[in-house]
Structure formats: structure tokens, C-alpha cells
Design an enzyme around this catalytic site. Structure first.
Site, PDB file in Angstrom:
ATOM      1  N   THR A 185       5.799  31.517   9.494  1.00  0.00           N
ATOM      2  CA  THR A 185       4.420  31.147  10.398  1.00  0.00           C
ATOM      3  C   THR A 185       3.743  30.152   9.568  1.00  0.00           C
ATOM      4  O   THR A 185       3.587  30.513   8.215  1.00  0.00           O
ATOM      5  CB  THR A 185       3.782  32.143  11.067  1.00  0.00           C
ATOM      6  OG1 THR A 185       3.090  32.867  10.081  1.00  0.00           O
ATOM      7  CG2 THR A 185       4.734  33.215  11.860  1.00  0.00           C
ATOM      8  N   LYS A 439     -17.001  34.682  22.272  1.00  0.00           N
ATOM      9  CA  LYS A 439     -17.492  35.795  22.857  1.00  0.00           C
ATOM     10  C   LYS A 439     -18.837  35.717  23.026  1.00  0.00           C
ATOM     11  O   LYS A 439     -19.685  35.784  22.182  1.00  0.00           O
ATOM     12  CB  LYS A 439     -17.237  37.298  21.732  1.00  0.00           C
ATOM     13  CG  LYS A 439     -15.730  37.206  21.911  1.00  0.00           C
ATOM     14  CD  LYS A 439     -15.204  38.577  21.088  1.00  0.00           C
ATOM     15  CE  LYS A 439     -13.714  38.867  21.363  1.00  0.00           C
ATOM     16  NZ  LYS A 439     -12.970  39.536  20.524  1.00  0.00           N
TER      17      LYS A 439
HETATM   18  P1  ADP Z   1       3.008  27.313  14.220  1.00  0.00           P
HETATM   19  O1  ADP Z   1       1.393  28.064  13.973  1.00  0.00           O
HETATM   20  O2  ADP Z   1       3.622  27.506  12.902  1.00  0.00           O
HETATM   21  O3  ADP Z   1       2.866  26.218  14.937  1.00  0.00           O
HETATM   22  P2  ADP Z   1       4.284  28.585  16.206  1.00  0.00           P
HETATM   23  O4  ADP Z   1       4.952  27.434  16.518  1.00  0.00           O
HETATM   24  O5  ADP Z   1       5.178  30.048  16.146  1.00  0.00           O
HETATM   25  O6  ADP Z   1       3.520  28.538  14.762  1.00  0.00           O
HETATM   26  O7  ADP Z   1       3.057  28.826  17.174  1.00  0.00           O
HETATM   27  C1  ADP Z   1       2.937  29.703  18.172  1.00  0.00           C
HETATM   28  C2  ADP Z   1       1.826  29.574  18.783  1.00  0.00           C
HETATM   29  O8  ADP Z   1       1.467  28.150  19.321  1.00  0.00           O
HETATM   30  C3  ADP Z   1       1.576  30.533  19.889  1.00  0.00           C
HETATM   31  O9  ADP Z   1       1.204  31.945  19.592  1.00  0.00           O
HETATM   32  C4  ADP Z   1       0.377  29.573  20.999  1.00  0.00           C
HETATM   33  O10 ADP Z   1      -0.873  30.073  20.474  1.00  0.00           O
HETATM   34  C5  ADP Z   1       0.732  28.381  20.850  1.00  0.00           C
HETATM   35  N1  ADP Z   1       1.596  27.805  21.696  1.00  0.00           N
HETATM   36  C6  ADP Z   1       2.895  27.690  21.737  1.00  0.00           C
HETATM   37  N2  ADP Z   1       3.245  27.078  23.072  1.00  0.00           N
HETATM   38  C7  ADP Z   1       2.219  27.064  23.739  1.00  0.00           C
HETATM   39  C8  ADP Z   1       1.656  26.232  24.966  1.00  0.00           C
HETATM   40  N3  ADP Z   1       2.699  25.656  25.774  1.00  0.00           N
HETATM   41  N4  ADP Z   1       0.453  26.423  25.411  1.00  0.00           N
HETATM   42  C9  ADP Z   1      -0.483  27.124  24.633  1.00  0.00           C
HETATM   43  N5  ADP Z   1      -0.456  27.401  23.264  1.00  0.00           N
HETATM   44  C10 ADP Z   1       0.942  27.381  22.896  1.00  0.00           C
END
Ligand code: ADP
Length: 542
Positions: A185, A439
Site C-alpha cells: 500500500t 469531527k
Molecule cells: P493506494 O493508497 O496505494 O492508492 P489503494 O489503491 O489500495 O491504495 O487505495 C484504496 C483506497 O482508495 C480505498 O480505501 C478508498 O479510500 C479509496 N478508493 C478506492 N476506490 C474509491 C472510490 N470509487 N471512491 C472513493 N474512494 C475510493
């Protein structure tokens, strides 16, 4: 009593074997890093993957080794993946958009033994290789003619290296729970964390992703994964597309509007997927050139919230169905997809767009719940928001090395770190990241909702909402805005535009204009950097 059915381990190479047998002539078309468009098919891809496996084994790499890739989406990158998995080793995708120090940290944490690298990233590897003691070999994804002069002692040209193998090789026979792939990540909070996929989770995820109400792809589709293989596994398309025998079109390193359009058009792409920024570039290109999208049927958009205007333009102007999707690296990565159940299928206009603004519902294989901070489950009423938790066969049950253990509970639920609500039909909507939510006086304000509303103002290019310390309310929202070029919206213009569209106590206390909003390596707004930038900001209401 046990069932009397065969043990048929779910191994990734079976995907490729089946693709070669059932869909052998189907093409894989790549924009190569050297420039030209290159064509291969599933029979050849399998044969070359076998050679990669054979060659890796001859070099002494083995079961459980982590082998990095630093490459664009191409046929060669895919061969490397399957070849690595084919000896029971683990492909480890590296994101070239991270800082070099972060890449070094990640490679050392994973103890990568070798790396497959595209020409584009050779300068980067030359810079960092010395800082990764475990690295024994650098395989440059090119041929002898294009092999650059390099200071790296252990670098070889891929095609030359591959030519030393004949492909007479048997895939490693391993347990289906053996690790197959790895992805960190991006570590917007704290150190990056390693997610370790298994053969079984990859195969199941590929099946889940292909289902009709998920991505819904078939052998008749031409699939263009614009989302990089280094960003959450190209959302599983490197496995789903061969599994169902779709033609694959790989965009290489060019993701601008004109280059993507060229592939969509010449290869008659019917299905594609990427983050919203890519589609903004394409839509702008289409608008400027007046070109149309006669072949494209579906586009999956995720990674961050898909702006309403993108969905509307694709559907109304180009007759392309938008599937808004949510997921994360820890989920292989698909979590929910916004296809329409019968309850919503008849909707049109704004009502339909409202449903498509949610991130959709979870397919079989993903369980979801939303809870408060004490793990009490919230009702699926479409408004009560809380922590989003998930479980399933393609969801991580730990991070590599044991970091982040607090995100996993004893019942197998993984706390996504997202804040969301779920409606009575199962449609989930992300309202925030848990660490970003504001918050105010004990209540939560969704920053995403404020941002979506603000970017609806015609003079606003980008907006980010952050919480600013407030002596009475704890935190109150500040809206940070980038103006569109040549436009001069005022604070009161923007607040006036938002007023009446959200609860009064959600209204930002102030608007700050900036030239640029910081982004992460995967294109998301970097709220932590923004909060640091505005640490000493005093709101006029305080
Ligand atoms: P990175 O931070 O490396 O991009 P990820 O691709 O795993 O890691 O990111 C996942 C995060 O991206 C999710 O937990 C969420 O917060 C956000 N995310 C992914 N798709 C969406 C979406 N369609 N709408 C809003 N947030 C999204």
C-alpha cells in the site's frame, strides 16, 4: 462426511493454460516501451511465460523468492508475472511513482531477489540498486538492440536471456495457498504495508471480477487495462481477461488522451478501466477533437470517487456504461461495483446518476458491514455512516511482516479505514477516510461530500476539505480550492453555491485558495500534507 470431488488446486498458471487451449489465437496487443505496437496471443504468451519460469529456475531463483517488477502494462510484464508464479516465486509490483527512497524501503522490506524493469525506469533502478543488498539480477524488458549501456553489473536484456530457454518446463506444483503476488500500500499513513496474494485468492478474485454484475467481461470483449499492473494488480484484469479469453490491449507508458483514444479506436476496445484522472484527459481530448467512441461499451472507474460529470458525459454523450467501483490493494483489489440491480435498473437522469455516485454493491465473495468505533453494526439505511469492514477469500488476513495488526479482528473482519454508509439495496457509499473525516462537536462531516459539491462550481478546478482545530467545536471544515485557469471565484461565490445543498453545520467555515493541491503517488489528494500546510491556520469563526 467429505464430498467425493476432485482436488483441483486453484493455481494461477491454470488460467494461462486454459487461455492457450480455449482462446489460443486471441491477441495481446501492447504499446511497447521501444515505441511500436507489438502483437502476441495466449499460446505464445504461455510459451514465453514457461521460458521465463525455466530461465529463472536456471538462475537459481526458487519457491517463495520475491521478484520485483517495475514496468508498464505490456505483454512482457504479464509474461514475467506468470513466469515468476510458475516456479512458485512471488511477483512484487513496484510503483514507479513513489519516491526512490520509498521504493528502496519497500524492496528491502520484501527482500527482492531480482527485478524485471522497463527501459523507462532504468535510470531509477541504476540509482537505487546499490541500496538493495538482496538484489541479484536486473532483467531489462527489451531486446539486445535496445539494451542501454548500464553501470549495473548484473543486468541482462530480457529477450536475450529468454532465448536461452526452450520452454520445455513444467509449472511448479504447489499448494493453492502458496503466495503468488505482492503489492505494498502506498503508505499515506506510516510505512507502506505489504499485501501478499495467494494463487487461490488470485484465481477466486479473477472469477469474482468477471461475473456479469461485477466487471462482466467475456471472450467477445476487447479489454484495455489502463489502470497499471503496479496499482493494485490492474484491478485483477491480468488474471480475469485470460481466464475468460478476452483480447487484451496493453497501453504501455502512454496514458494521455490521444494515446488512449488511438488504442480504443484501432483495436476496437469494448471494455476499459482506470482512475478518474485518466478519463478526464480522454474526455477533454474527445471534446477538443469531436471524436466519438463507437466500440467502447463499458468503463470501470475507481481508485477515488468518480465525479458525477464524468459518469454523465460517458453515458449521455458517448453511450458508454460507467461502472463506479471501490476497492483497495488489501482486497485484490475489488470490493464493490456499481452495476444496477432490478430495483434501480429502470432509473434515468439524475436518479440514475445518484445511484452511480455510490460505489455499488459487493459481489459474492465480499462481505461488508459498517460499524461505529465500538464495533456496533449500523443499519443499511443509506445514511448512517461509520467504519467500513470487509471479509472474503480475496481479502488480506494480515500484512507481510505483521504490521497493522490492529486492522484485523478475531472474526476475520478487516477495517478498511474508509467511512461509508450502505443503503437498503446494498449500495455502499464512501463518505470519507477514517483519518480525514472532520469531527465537529462530536458529529462527523464527510469531506468527500463537501469536495464533490465544491467541484460542481463552474470555476473550481479541484477542492479538498480538511478539519481545522476549533476551540469550541474541536474541528471545523476549511475548503481548499484550486481555481480553473482564467477564473476568479470568490470565497462568497463558492460558499453561496454550496449553501442550501448540505446541512448548515456542514458548511465550511472558510475557503483558502491555492495554486496546487498535493497528490499521492496513486493520484489521491494528500490530506496529511495539506493538514501540515494549514496547521497554523486560524478560522474566522474561532
Ligand atoms: P493506494 O493508497 O496505494 O492508492 P489503494 O489503491 O489500495 O491504495 O487505495 C484504496 C483506497 O482508495 C480505498 O480505501 C478508498 O479510500 C479509496 N478508493 C478506492 N476506490 C474509491 C472510490 N470509487 N471512491 C472513493 N474512494 C475510493
Amino acid at each position: 462426511m467429505l464430498g467425493l470431488m476432485q482436488q483441483w488446486p486453484l493455481l494461477c498458471h491454470k488460467i494461462l493454460d486454459n487461455a492457450a487451449i480455449q482462446h489460443g489465437k486471441r491477441e495481446i496487443v501492447s504499446r511497447s516501451c521501444e515505441g511500436p505496437i507489438v502483437r502476441t496471443n495466449y499460446v505464445e504468451l504461455r510459451q514465453r511465460s514457461l521460458k521465463v519460469a525455466q530461465r529463472l529456475e536456471r538462475d537459481g531463483f526458487k519457491l517463495g523468492d520475491r521478484i520485483a517488477t517495475l514496468a508498464w502494462n505490456t505483454g512482457r510484464h504479464l509474461e514475467a508475472w506468470y513466469g515468476i508464479m510458475g516456479i512458485g516465486a512471488i511477483y512484487h509490483t513496484l510503483n514507479p511513482r513513489l519516491f526512490p527512497e520509498q521504493i528502496v524501503w519497500i524492496m528491502n522490506h520484501a527482500e527482492d531477489q531480482a527485478i524485471f524493469v522497463d527501459l523507462t525506469f532504468m535510470p531509477l533502478v541504476e540509482k537505487i540498486a546499490g541500496a538493495v543488498p538482496s538484489l541479484k539480477k536486473v532483467i531489462v524488458l527489451t531486446d539486445k538492440a535496445h539494451m542501454p549501456a548500464t553501470s549495473l553489473p548484473n543486468a541482462v536484456a530480457y529477450e536475450e536471456w529468454l532465448a536461452e530457454a526452450d520452454g520445455d518446463f513444467e509449472w511448479a506444483s504447489v499448494d493453492e495457498n502458496t503466495a503468488a503476488g505482492m503489492c505494498y500500500t502506498s503508505g499515506t499513513t506510516g510505512e507502506p504495508k505489504g499485501v501478499l496474494y495467494s494463487h487461490r485468492s488470485n484465481v477466486l478474485h479473477a472469477m469474482i471480477a468477471a461475473m456479469p454484475d461485477a466487471m462482466g467481461i467475456s471472450s467477445r470483449d476487447v479489454v484495455l487495462p489502463v489502470v497499471p499492473m503496479f496499482h493494485a494488480n490492474a484491478w485483477g484484469l491480468g488474471q480475469s481477461a485470460p481466464m475468460i479469453g478476452a483480447k487484451l490491449v496493453m497501453p504501455g507508458g502512454k496514458m494521455d488522451g490521444a494515446s488512449i483514444y488511438e488504442l480504443l479506436d484501432t483495436e476496437q476496445v469494448s471494455f476499459t478501466a482506470a482512475v478518474p484522472t485518466v478519463w478526464l484527459m480522454l474526455l477533454q481530448y474527445l471534446q477538443e477533437t469531436g471524436k466519438k467512441l463507437p466500440y467502447l461499451k463499458k468503463v470501470v472507474i475507481g481508485g477515488s470517487a468518480c465525479p458525477r460529470a464524468i459518469t454523465q458525459k460517458f453515458q449521455d454523450n458517448y453511450d458508454v456504461q460507467v461502472i463506479h467501483a471501490w476497492g483497495m490493494t488489501e482486497m485484490s483489489p475489488l470490493g464493490t461495483l456499481g452495476t444496477l440491480k432490478p430495483e434501480y435498473a429502470g432509473l434515468t437522469g439524475d436518479a440514475r446518476l445518484n445511484v452511480q455516485q455510490t460505489q455499488g454493491f459487493a459481489p459474492f465473495g465480499v462481505e461488508m458491514k459498517v460499524t461505529d468505533d465500538n464495533d456496533n453494526t449500523h443499519p443499511w439505511d443509506g445514511k448512517t455512516f461509520g467504519r467500513l469492514k470487509v471479509r472474503g477469500p480475496a481479502v488480506a488476513n494480515a500484512y507481510y511482516g505483521g504490521a497493522g495488526a490492529e486492522q484485523f479482528d478475531a472474526d476475520g473482519w478487516f477495517d478498511t479505514g474508509d467511512v461509508a454508509h450502505i443503503d437498503p439495496n446494498g449500495y455502499m457509499q464512501i463518505t470519507d477516510r477514517a483519518k480525514d473525516v472532520i469531527k465537529s462537536g462530536g458529529e462527523w462531516i464527510s469531506t468527500i461530500e463537501l469536495e464533490n459539491l465544491a467541484v460542481g462550481h463552474p470555476d473550481v478546478a479541484e477542492a479538498a476539505a480538511i478539519g481545522i482545530r476549533h476551540s469550541k467545536w474541536d474541528e471545523r471544515p476549511l475548503l481548499v480550492v484550486v481555481k480553473k485557469p482564467g477564473k476568479e471565484p470568490s470565497r462568497d461565490d463558492i460558499l453561496g453555491f454550496m449553501s442550501g445543498k448540505i446541512a448548515k453545520w456542514w458548511m465550511p467555515d472558510d475557503v483558502a485558495f491555492v495554486a496546487e493541491i498535493p497528490h499521492t503517488a496513486t493520484g489521491k489528494i494528500q490530506k496529511s500534507a495539506l493538514r501540515a500546510q494549514f496547521r497554523d491556520y486560524r478560522l474566522p469563526t474561532d
